[in-house]
Every structure is written in structure tokens, then in C-alpha cells.
Design an enzyme around this catalytic site. Structure first.
Site, PDB file in Angstrom:
ATOM      1  N   HIS A 104       0.854  -1.191   0.000  1.00 11.91           N
ATOM      2  CA  HIS A 104       0.000   0.000   0.000  1.00 11.91           C
ATOM      3  C   HIS A 104       0.894   1.247   0.000  1.00 11.91           C
ATOM      4  O   HIS A 104       1.867   1.320   0.756  1.00 11.91           O
ATOM      5  CB  HIS A 104      -0.907  -0.009   1.239  1.00 11.91           C
ATOM      6  CG  HIS A 104      -1.847   1.145   1.264  1.00 11.91           C
ATOM      7  ND1 HIS A 104      -2.937   1.227   0.419  1.00 11.91           N
ATOM      8  CD2 HIS A 104      -1.841   2.288   1.985  1.00 11.91           C
ATOM      9  CE1 HIS A 104      -3.567   2.369   0.644  1.00 11.91           C
ATOM     10  NE2 HIS A 104      -2.922   3.032   1.596  1.00 11.91           N
ATOM     11  N   GLU A 169       8.737   1.226  -2.882  1.00 18.10           N
ATOM     12  CA  GLU A 169       7.899   0.017  -2.977  1.00 18.10           C
ATOM     13  C   GLU A 169       8.690  -1.116  -3.618  1.00 18.10           C
ATOM     14  O   GLU A 169       8.633  -2.266  -3.180  1.00 18.10           O
ATOM     15  CB  GLU A 169       6.646   0.287  -3.832  1.00 18.10           C
ATOM     16  CG  GLU A 169       5.646   1.226  -3.204  1.00 18.10           C
ATOM     17  CD  GLU A 169       4.364   1.351  -4.028  1.00 18.10           C
ATOM     18  OE1 GLU A 169       3.924   0.364  -4.631  1.00 18.10           O
ATOM     19  OE2 GLU A 169       3.795   2.458  -4.072  1.00 18.10           O
TER      20      GLU A 169
END
Ligand code: GAR
Length: 189
Positions: A104, A169
Site C-alpha cells: 500500500h 515500494e
């Protein structure tokens, strides 16, 4: 050593898919990306799967999605959600407990849900980040596996922040996947 089999669920671009695939090629990797499942037939990530000769399927129907894909998951040990923009039903989530993970684009528990980067900009936050967590039936609320902070500068907008977060990420997701794989393997012994 037998590697754990991973399925990756996507909806779009697939840059996290790519980083997970690339890291799985490392000799010391505990996982092999075995399957890609998309809920969007036009997802760019499907091209990445094809380039890497990874079997892929797409299932665009939201209704019964879980029942339709379950037959492909028989030999799968871990599912990674990578930009998969669909909420999975709670029965499926329970069945995959501690073997289903998500990334996320915020430093959870802040900015759950859609457009997390924009939420951070709108809130004039001084930092955001990204988090890899176990999936539970409460959205973006499962136990954190790994997360990384990213500073928000005054000049940042949603686009520039998204870019900075995405770089992180691509680092934390492969690491978190190895951590989860290690844990599962240690339990199997
Ligand atoms: C990533 O930023 C990921 O964190 C986010 O979607 C993007 C997918 O990019 N996921 C969510 O917002 C889930 N709530 P990618 O397709 O290039 O990996």
C-alpha cells in the site's frame, strides 16, 4: 532447495510485479513467481508476465472472482497483491491467512484506501511512505511486515510523491516477500 510458489494479483501497470519477478531470479530467492492473475484484461502487467514466460490469466468478473481463480491456486504457497484494486471476499482472505500480502502506498496506518498519495498531499503531511502488510478482511489494516518512510517536500505533488514512493515500494516488497517465505519455510520444517 524447493522454492515456494507465488501468485501475483494485479490490475494495471505491474511495476511491483516486475520488481517481484526480477528479485525472484536471484539465486538466494526463496520464491518462484508461478502465476499472474489480473482482473483487467488490458493490464500492462500481463505483458510483463508474458515477457518473463510466466503463465497468466485474467478474470474480469467481480462476482465470484475468488471461486473462479481458486482452481489455479492449488500449488501456490503465497499470494502477493501488487496494485490489485479489488477487495477480496472475507472467506478467501481467511483461507489465505498469513499467506496473502499487499503493498500500500502510504506509511500505514495513515492514509488507508484509495489515492493514498493524494490523501497525504491533501493532508499536508510531512511524510508518507509505503507498507507491505498481511491482508485481513479490514482494508489496509493487517499486521505490517515492512514499511518505509518517504519525506514530503513543499514542492511535491501527488505525481512526484507517487514516484518517490514507488521507488521504495520496489525495494521493500521483494524483501517482505522473502521474510514471509522464510517464516513459512521455518514452520514447514
Ligand atoms: C502501487 O503504488 C501500489 O502501492 C498501489 O497501486 C500501485 C500499483 O502500481 N496499490 C494500492 O493503492 C492498493 N491499495 P504497479 O501496478 O506499477 O505495481
Amino acid at each position: 532447495m524447493k522454492k515456494l510458489q507465488v501468485a501475483i494479483f494485479i490490475s494495471g501497470r505491474g511495476s511491483n510485479l516486475e520488481s517481484l519477478i526480477q528479485s525472484s531470479y536471484k539465486k538466494q530467492s526463496l520464491v518462484k513467481v508461478q502465476l499472474v492473475i489480473s482482473n483487467n484484461s488490458k493490464a500492462k502487467g500481463l505483458v510483463i508476465a508474458k515477457k518473463n514466460k510466466i503463465p497468466s490469466i485474467h478474470c474480469v468478473q467481480r462476482k465470484n472472482f475468488e471461486n473462479k481463480v481458486i482452481k489455479y491456486l492449488k500449488n501456490i504457497d503465497i499470494i502477493c497483491l501488487a496494485g490489485f484494486m479489488q477487495v477480496l471476499d472475507s472467506k478467501f482472505v481467511r483461507k489465505w491467512r498469513l499467506r496473502l500480502i499487499n503493498i500500500h502506498p502510504s506509511y500505514l496506518p495513515a492514509f488507508k484506501g484509495l489515492n493514498a498519495q493524494n490523501q497525504a498531499i491533501e493532508a499536508k503531511a510531512t511524510y508518507s511512505g509505503c507498507s507491505v502488510h498481511y491482508v485481513t478482511s479490514k482494508i489496509d489494516s493487517g499486521k505490517i511486515i515492512l514499511q518505509k518512510k518517504v519525506k514530503i517536500l513543499k514542492k511535491d505533488n501527488t505525481e512526484s510523491l507517487s514516484k518517490k514512493i514507488l521507488i521504495e515500494e520496489h525495494t521493500i516488497y521483494p524483501k517482505a516477500l522473502q521474510m514471509v517465505a522464510k517464516k513459512i519455510l521455518s514452520k514447514k520444517k
